[in-house]
Design a protein around this motif. Structure first.
Motif, PDB file in Angstrom:
ATOM      1  N   TYR A  15      17.466  41.101 -12.346  1.00  0.00           N
ATOM      2  CA  TYR A  15      16.511  41.663 -13.295  1.00  0.00           C
ATOM      3  C   TYR A  15      16.595  43.180 -13.184  1.00  0.00           C
ATOM      4  N   GLY A  16      17.089  43.804 -14.232  1.00  0.00           N
ATOM      5  CA  GLY A  16      17.279  45.249 -14.168  1.00  0.00           C
ATOM      6  C   GLY A  16      18.380  45.623 -13.197  1.00  0.00           C
ATOM      7  N   ASP A  17      18.356  46.869 -12.739  1.00  0.00           N
ATOM      8  CA  ASP A  17      19.427  47.371 -11.869  1.00  0.00           C
ATOM      9  C   ASP A  17      19.256  46.966 -10.407  1.00  0.00           C
ATOM     10  N   THR A  18      18.020  46.859  -9.952  1.00  0.00           N
ATOM     11  CA  THR A  18      17.809  46.650  -8.514  1.00  0.00           C
ATOM     12  C   THR A  18      16.864  45.499  -8.185  1.00  0.00           C
ATOM     13  N   SER A  19      16.383  44.801  -9.199  1.00  0.00           N
ATOM     14  CA  SER A  19      15.373  43.766  -8.960  1.00  0.00           C
ATOM     15  C   SER A  19      15.912  42.366  -9.243  1.00  0.00           C
ATOM     16  N   ILE A  20      15.147  41.364  -8.838  1.00  0.00           N
ATOM     17  CA  ILE A  20      15.495  39.970  -9.094  1.00  0.00           C
ATOM     18  C   ILE A  20      14.238  39.198  -9.475  1.00  0.00           C
ATOM     19  N   ILE A  21      14.456  38.092 -10.171  1.00  0.00           N
ATOM     20  CA  ILE A  21      13.402  37.096 -10.353  1.00  0.00           C
ATOM     21  C   ILE A  21      13.848  35.864  -9.589  1.00  0.00           C
ATOM     22  N   VAL A  22      13.045  35.437  -8.648  1.00  0.00           N
ATOM     23  CA  VAL A  22      13.425  34.332  -7.768  1.00  0.00           C
ATOM     24  C   VAL A  22      12.453  33.166  -7.947  1.00  0.00           C
ATOM     25  N   SER A  33       7.642  31.436  -9.711  1.00  0.00           N
ATOM     26  CA  SER A  33       8.628  32.489  -9.957  1.00  0.00           C
ATOM     27  C   SER A  33       8.041  33.830  -9.526  1.00  0.00           C
ATOM     28  N   TYR A  34       8.864  34.638  -8.855  1.00  0.00           N
ATOM     29  CA  TYR A  34       8.406  35.923  -8.319  1.00  0.00           C
ATOM     30  C   TYR A  34       9.337  37.045  -8.765  1.00  0.00           C
ATOM     31  N   LEU A  35       8.745  38.162  -9.171  1.00  0.00           N
ATOM     32  CA  LEU A  35       9.501  39.371  -9.428  1.00  0.00           C
ATOM     33  C   LEU A  35       9.561  40.167  -8.129  1.00  0.00           C
ATOM     34  N   VAL A  36      10.786  40.466  -7.708  1.00  0.00           N
ATOM     35  CA  VAL A  36      10.972  41.209  -6.457  1.00  0.00           C
ATOM     36  C   VAL A  36      11.730  42.488  -6.787  1.00  0.00           C
ATOM     37  N   ASN A  37      11.083  43.612  -6.620  1.00  0.00           N
ATOM     38  CA  ASN A  37      11.664  44.898  -6.997  1.00  0.00           C
ATOM     39  C   ASN A  37      12.447  45.536  -5.850  1.00  0.00           C
ATOM     40  N   GLY A  38      13.511  46.250  -6.222  1.00  0.00           N
ATOM     41  CA  GLY A  38      14.216  47.114  -5.287  1.00  0.00           C
ATOM     42  C   GLY A  38      14.983  46.429  -4.179  1.00  0.00           C
ATOM     43  N   VAL A  39      15.426  45.188  -4.394  1.00  0.00           N
ATOM     44  CA  VAL A  39      16.136  44.477  -3.324  1.00  0.00           C
ATOM     45  C   VAL A  39      17.652  44.465  -3.529  1.00  0.00           C
ATOM     46  N   ARG A  40      18.102  44.879  -4.722  1.00  0.00           N
ATOM     47  CA  ARG A  40      19.540  44.949  -4.974  1.00  0.00           C
ATOM     48  C   ARG A  40      19.969  46.400  -4.970  1.00  0.00           C
ATOM     49  N   THR A  41      21.223  46.634  -4.562  1.00  0.00           N
ATOM     50  CA  THR A  41      21.751  47.986  -4.526  1.00  0.00           C
ATOM     51  C   THR A  41      23.181  47.994  -5.016  1.00  0.00           C
ATOM     52  N   SER A  42      23.547  49.018  -5.735  1.00  0.00           N
ATOM     53  CA  SER A  42      24.919  49.161  -6.219  1.00  0.00           C
ATOM     54  C   SER A  42      25.721  50.105  -5.345  1.00  0.00           C
ATOM     55  N   THR A  43      25.128  50.528  -4.231  1.00  0.00           N
ATOM     56  CA  THR A  43      25.839  51.434  -3.334  1.00  0.00           C
ATOM     57  C   THR A  43      26.696  50.654  -2.359  1.00  0.00           C
ATOM     58  N   LYS A  44      27.406  51.364  -1.498  1.00  0.00           N
ATOM     59  CA  LYS A  44      28.278  50.731  -0.509  1.00  0.00           C
ATOM     60  C   LYS A  44      27.526  50.362   0.764  1.00  0.00           C
ATOM     61  N   GLY A  46      25.720  47.859   1.201  1.00  0.00           N
ATOM     62  CA  GLY A  46      25.594  46.414   1.385  1.00  0.00           C
ATOM     63  C   GLY A  46      24.698  45.811   0.336  1.00  0.00           C
ATOM     64  N   PRO A  47      24.425  44.518   0.450  1.00  0.00           N
ATOM     65  CA  PRO A  47      23.675  43.804  -0.575  1.00  0.00           C
ATOM     66  C   PRO A  47      22.173  44.045  -0.566  1.00  0.00           C
ATOM     67  N   GLY A  48      21.676  44.806   0.410  1.00  0.00           N
ATOM     68  CA  GLY A  48      20.241  45.029   0.480  1.00  0.00           C
ATOM     69  C   GLY A  48      19.510  43.763   0.901  1.00  0.00           C
ATOM     70  N   LYS A  49      18.237  43.695   0.549  1.00  0.00           N
ATOM     71  CA  LYS A  49      17.416  42.565   0.968  1.00  0.00           C
ATOM     72  C   LYS A  49      17.605  41.333   0.087  1.00  0.00           C
ATOM     73  N   ALA A  50      18.429  41.449  -0.948  1.00  0.00           N
ATOM     74  CA  ALA A  50      18.631  40.314  -1.852  1.00  0.00           C
ATOM     75  C   ALA A  50      19.245  39.117  -1.142  1.00  0.00           C
ATOM     76  N   ASN A  51      19.962  39.358  -0.022  1.00  0.00           N
ATOM     77  CA  ASN A  51      20.593  38.241   0.689  1.00  0.00           C
ATOM     78  C   ASN A  51      19.567  37.303   1.309  1.00  0.00           C
ATOM     79  N   LEU A  52      18.313  37.733   1.411  1.00  0.00           N
ATOM     80  CA  LEU A  52      17.258  36.842   1.900  1.00  0.00           C
ATOM     81  C   LEU A  52      16.931  35.751   0.888  1.00  0.00           C
ATOM     82  N   PHE A  53      17.324  35.966  -0.373  1.00  0.00           N
ATOM     83  CA  PHE A  53      16.929  35.054  -1.439  1.00  0.00           C
ATOM     84  C   PHE A  53      18.092  34.197  -1.925  1.00  0.00           C
TER      85      PHE A  53
END
Length: 245
Positions: A15-22, A33-44, A46-53
């Motif tokens: 969802y967007g550049d850095t968020s997910i809907i889980v 369903s939950y909106l989780v902001n700021g867990v994805r990253t496009s930098t090097k 790593g995957p950020g906190k999105a790997n928890l989901f």
């Protein structure tokens, strides 16, 4: 209202550049369903906190819950159980994704069922530590025993007098059904044995070859399709059958 609950991840979408809907099956609120902001990253970094989901992840959650909203928010989240093998072992991960798809197709309502939650949680943890010959039969075990909580479980009354398993009626019968949805012979007998397995480790007593397992998994998919509206076919089933070989 802020509440603490356990949850099992069913699906994650960007969802967007850095968020997910889980989508999570929670112990207290059922499917949410939950909106989780700021867990994805496009930098090097790593995957950020999105790997928890990842699908099948078991989490401890603190949630903002509102019965009137379709999309909730998370306040806190962390691993409740850390898998040792499930995310990295190809066969176990394939079984887990099959189980997750089965849950996605059958758990539609935001209704809590603590017994069902604990069954799912316990089964995933057993899968993580299971031996190979137990893992191979895990999908069959889960598909059969999940129905106990969905209201259309097979009646386990197999006998020489009732050798046909009627997939439409969900019971063993003494006469050849007039429709094509049934099992007989070894497939009917093996299903009766799987129904009697109470703990996953007991699956080691049931040794199946590729053809038998494939036939049973197709039959159980038919069973679900006959009893769950809009069930369709499972995308993960051909993959799992290929991985199991």
């Amino acid at each position: 209202m802020i509440q603490s609950t356990k949850g099992i991840v069913l699906k994650t979408v960007k969802y967007g550049d850095t968020s997910i809907i889980v989508t999570i099956y929670t112990e207290l609120f059922g499917v949410q369903s939950y909106l989780v902001n700021g867990v994805r990253t496009s930098t090097k970094k790593g995957p950020g906190k999105a790997n928890l989901f990842q699908p099948a992840a078991i989490l401890d959650l603190v949630v903002y819950h509102n019965d009137l909203k379709n999309l909730q928010r998370l306040k806190e989240y962390r691993w409740s159980y850390i898998y040792q093998h499930l995310f990295f072992n190809v066969i176990k991960n394939s079984v887990a994704l099959y189980m997750i798809e089965l849950l996605q197709k059958t758990l539609k309502q935001p209704e809590a069922n603590s017994d069902l939650f604990h069954f799912i949680e316990d089964t995933f943890m057993h899968l993580d530590s299971a031996e190979d010959y137990v893992t191979a039969n895990f999908g069959l075990f889960f598909a059969l025993h999940l129905t106990t909580f969905l209201g259309f479980r097979f009646s386990d009354d197999y006998s020489e007098e009732h050798p046909y398993l009627d997939l439409q009626e969900g019971e063993f019968v003494h006469e050849h059904p007039i429709h094509p949805y049934f099992l007989q012979g070894q497939y009917s007998y093996i299903t009766s044995q799987l129904l009697r397995v109470m703990q996953p480790h007991e699956l080691k007593e049931i040794r199946l070859n590729q053809e038998t397992r494939r036939t049973l998994m197709q039959a159980y998919q038919t069973f679900y399709a006959l009893h769950v509206a809009d069930f369709g076919t499972m995308k993960t089933l051909p993959v799992l059958q290929e991985v199991l070989g």
